[in-house]
Enzyme design. Structure first.
Site, short mmCIF file in Angstrom:
data_model
loop_
_atom_site.label_atom_id
_atom_site.label_comp_id
_atom_site.label_asym_id
_atom_site.label_seq_id
_atom_site.Cartn_x
_atom_site.Cartn_y
_atom_site.Cartn_z
N SER A 43 0.79 -1.19 0.06
CA SER A 43 0.00 -0.06 0.01
C SER A 43 0.96 1.27 -0.03
O SER A 43 0.34 2.45 -0.36
CB SER A 43 -1.03 0.01 1.33
N HIS A 44 2.19 1.19 0.37
CA HIS A 44 3.24 2.25 0.35
C HIS A 44 4.37 2.01 -0.41
O HIS A 44 5.25 2.43 -0.34
CB HIS A 44 3.18 2.77 1.60
N GLU A 184 -5.00 0.74 1.22
CA GLU A 184 -5.69 -0.65 1.23
C GLU A 184 -7.09 -0.55 0.35
O GLU A 184 -7.44 -1.52 -0.35
CB GLU A 184 -5.69 -1.15 2.60
P1 NDP Z 1 -1.53 -2.77 8.90
O1 NDP Z 1 -2.91 -3.13 9.69
O2 NDP Z 1 -1.23 -3.65 7.78
O3 NDP Z 1 -0.47 -3.19 9.96
C1 NDP Z 1 -0.11 -2.46 11.00
C2 NDP Z 1 1.20 -2.95 12.12
O4 NDP Z 1 0.47 -4.16 12.70
C3 NDP Z 1 2.15 -3.49 11.33
O5 NDP Z 1 3.56 -3.10 12.09
C4 NDP Z 1 2.12 -5.00 11.10
O6 NDP Z 1 3.30 -5.70 11.20
C5 NDP Z 1 1.22 -5.23 12.38
N1 NDP Z 1 0.68 -6.41 12.54
C6 NDP Z 1 -0.33 -6.72 11.49
N2 NDP Z 1 -0.66 -7.92 11.88
C7 NDP Z 1 -0.35 -8.32 13.04
C8 NDP Z 1 -0.48 -9.74 13.77
N3 NDP Z 1 -1.32 -10.52 13.54
N4 NDP Z 1 0.37 -9.67 15.01
C9 NDP Z 1 1.20 -8.64 15.34
N5 NDP Z 1 1.37 -7.67 14.64
C10 NDP Z 1 0.78 -7.41 13.40
O7 NDP Z 1 -1.19 -1.21 8.71
P2 NDP Z 1 -2.16 -0.03 8.12
O8 NDP Z 1 -3.01 -0.71 6.93
O9 NDP Z 1 -2.83 0.49 9.14
O10 NDP Z 1 -1.00 0.75 7.59
C11 NDP Z 1 -0.30 0.64 6.69
C12 NDP Z 1 0.92 1.76 6.37
O11 NDP Z 1 0.38 2.65 5.87
C13 NDP Z 1 1.67 2.03 7.52
O12 NDP Z 1 3.04 1.97 7.17
C14 NDP Z 1 1.23 3.61 7.69
O13 NDP Z 1 2.49 4.28 8.13
C15 NDP Z 1 0.93 4.02 6.27
N6 NDP Z 1 0.07 4.94 6.53
C16 NDP Z 1 0.76 6.29 6.03
C17 NDP Z 1 -0.25 7.35 6.10
C18 NDP Z 1 0.22 8.82 5.63
O14 NDP Z 1 -0.58 9.64 6.01
N7 NDP Z 1 1.68 9.00 5.30
C19 NDP Z 1 -1.56 7.33 6.28
C20 NDP Z 1 -2.16 6.00 6.69
C21 NDP Z 1 -1.28 5.11 6.86
P3 NDP Z 1 3.75 -6.36 9.57
O15 NDP Z 1 4.07 -5.24 8.86
O16 NDP Z 1 5.03 -7.24 10.01
O17 NDP Z 1 2.64 -7.10 9.23
O1 PYC Z 2 -2.73 5.10 3.00
O2 PYC Z 2 -4.31 6.12 4.23
C1 PYC Z 2 -3.17 6.22 3.43
C2 PYC Z 2 -2.15 7.43 3.07
C3 PYC Z 2 -3.03 8.71 3.41
C4 PYC Z 2 -1.91 9.42 2.83
C5 PYC Z 2 -0.61 8.42 2.54
N1 PYC Z 2 -1.22 7.29 2.99
#
Ligand code: NDP
Ligand code: PYC
Length: 334
Positions: A43-44, A184
């Site tokens: 997703s990134h 996602e």
């Molecule tokens: P996920 O829900 O995919 O995962 C979140 C975290 O939980 C990860 O560290 C993951 O580790 C861990 N995890 C997942 N499943 C388990 C499990 N069963 N047991 C233990 N740990 C677990 O993340 P999101 O979809 O919420 O976010 C994805 C990315 O999006 C992030 O990197 C975030 O920084 C980015 N993002 C950026 C934004 C921005 O504005 N720049 C905005 C929103 C999100 P693992 O990776 O090992 O699975």
């Molecule tokens: O995946 O929610 C997201 C997001 C917003 C800005 C960058 N990533």
């Protein structure tokens, strides 16, 4: 097709240079995007390239920005990203942030006026590599309804934490405070797949599993009121407190969710040794007892999946689908 990390990074950097980004911006962006792809954080990963290019083309980010560091005094330092991307601003501030945290026990880096599209774990890992704990957060733009509400207001507001583990990969978590990252939802839309229940509501405030309706409605916070409160904290600390935009303000300024938003970011670095000084026990050894008790129950640590994906990519190359390779070819020719 598989690519080595270095080859893919060179290709992505070339695409950004061709699109007019200066060397500082293009290099930092290609590092973070390829790291996402390498660690199977799609997703990134390279899916974000087109969003970056659209944002550059729309003139909403300064492709030639050079971040400027204000070392300040005491625990707070600042980097003005100058309307460029957040990643080169972080890279500029990191050495002073680490130096200050080692000296004072904790230090904060406020990044202002940056366009932000990236995952936060690369920054958290860079801080843990310095033997420091890290807490990183930023707003986004209004796409998430507060718990009990029906309209987009909060951002997907990611929060990431890291703890250094001598001789091992650090303990790192990094997640959106919405049920899932917006990326996602977009990936589900592209794949024609319904969303899991509980991710989003439509424009009428009704639950939906249709990614298109979700993109036109609002996403939901994780853990109901708990995620909603944490997301609000991110708005307050990494928006209001550092004198930068909140998610509703960022959306108003940008006018669309199809481009990457411009706002600020807050990065905290903490020295476990300095906090634990004079107290019984070595903080790193005590942390190991806790973390190993977690895995001892059969639970996995956050980032374990990512580190496994990284090891595979480094050994075998980063595997891309044909459509992704075609996308890179097309963008490189544009
Ligand atoms: P996920 O829900 O995919 O995962 C979140 C975290 O939980 C990860 O560290 C993951 O580790 C861990 N995890 C997942 N499943 C388990 C499990 N069963 N047991 C233990 N740990 C677990 O993340 P999101 O979809 O919420 O976010 C994805 C990315 O999006 C992030 O990197 C975030 O920084 C980015 N993002 C950026 C934004 C921005 O504005 N720049 C905005 C929103 C999100 P693992 O990776 O090992 O699975
Ligand atoms: O995946 O929610 C997201 C997001 C917003 C800005 C960058 N990533």
């Amino acid at each position: 097709m598989t690519f080595s990390v270095a080859t893919l990074q060179a290709r992505v950097e070339a695409i950004f240079r061709r699109a007019g980004l200066n060397q500082v911006q293009a290099a930092a962006l290609s590092r973070v995007i390829v790291a996402g792809e390498r660690d199977a954080c799609t997703s990134h990963g390279i899916y974000r390239i087109e969003g970056v290019l659209r944002t550059v083309k729309a003139g909403k980010v300064k492709a030639d920005a050079l971040p400027v560091l204000d070392r300040g005094e005491g625990a707070i330092l600042r980097v003005d990203a100058g309307g460029g991307f957040s990643n080169p601003a972080f890279e500029l501030g990191l050495p002073v942030l680490a130096e200050r945290a080692r000296e004072l026990g904790l230090a904060a880096l406020a990044v202002n006026d940056c366009t932000h599209f990236a995952a936060l774990w690369p920054e958290v890992e860079a801080i843990t590599e310095q033997g420091l704990a890290a807490l990183v957060m930023c707003p986004s733009y209004a796409t998430v309804a507060p718990a009990g509400g029906t309209r987009p207001l909060l951002g997907t507001n990611p929060l990431a934490f890291g703890w250094p583990r001598p001789g091992r990969d650090p303990y790192v978590f990094d997640f959106a405070t919405s049920v899932a990252a917006r990326g996602e939802i977009e990936l589900h839309r592209r794949a024609g797949k319904p969303l899991p229940e509980g991710w989003a509501i439509d424009a009428e405030g009704e639950p939906t599993t249709d990614p298109v309706a979700a993109l036109g409605g609002a996403m939901l916070t994780f853990g109901g009121h708990k995620g909603s409160a944490i997301s609000t904290m991110v708005e307050l600390l990494a928006g209001v407190m550092i004198g930068d935009l909140t998610s509703p303000e960022a959306l108003e300024a940008l006018g669309t969710t199809t481009l990457a938003p411009r706002h600020g970011e807050l990065i905290l670095a903490l020295s476990p040794e300095m906090f634990a000084a004079g107290r019984p026990g070595d903080p790193f050894a005590r942390a190991e007892v806790l973390l190993q008790a977690i895995t001892g129950q059969g639970a996995r640590l956050p980032s374990a999946r990512r580190y496994a994906a990284r090891a595979k990519s480094v050994a075998e190359g980063i595997a891309l689908m044909a459509a992704e390779v075609e996308l890179l070819d097309r963008l490189q020719e544009q």
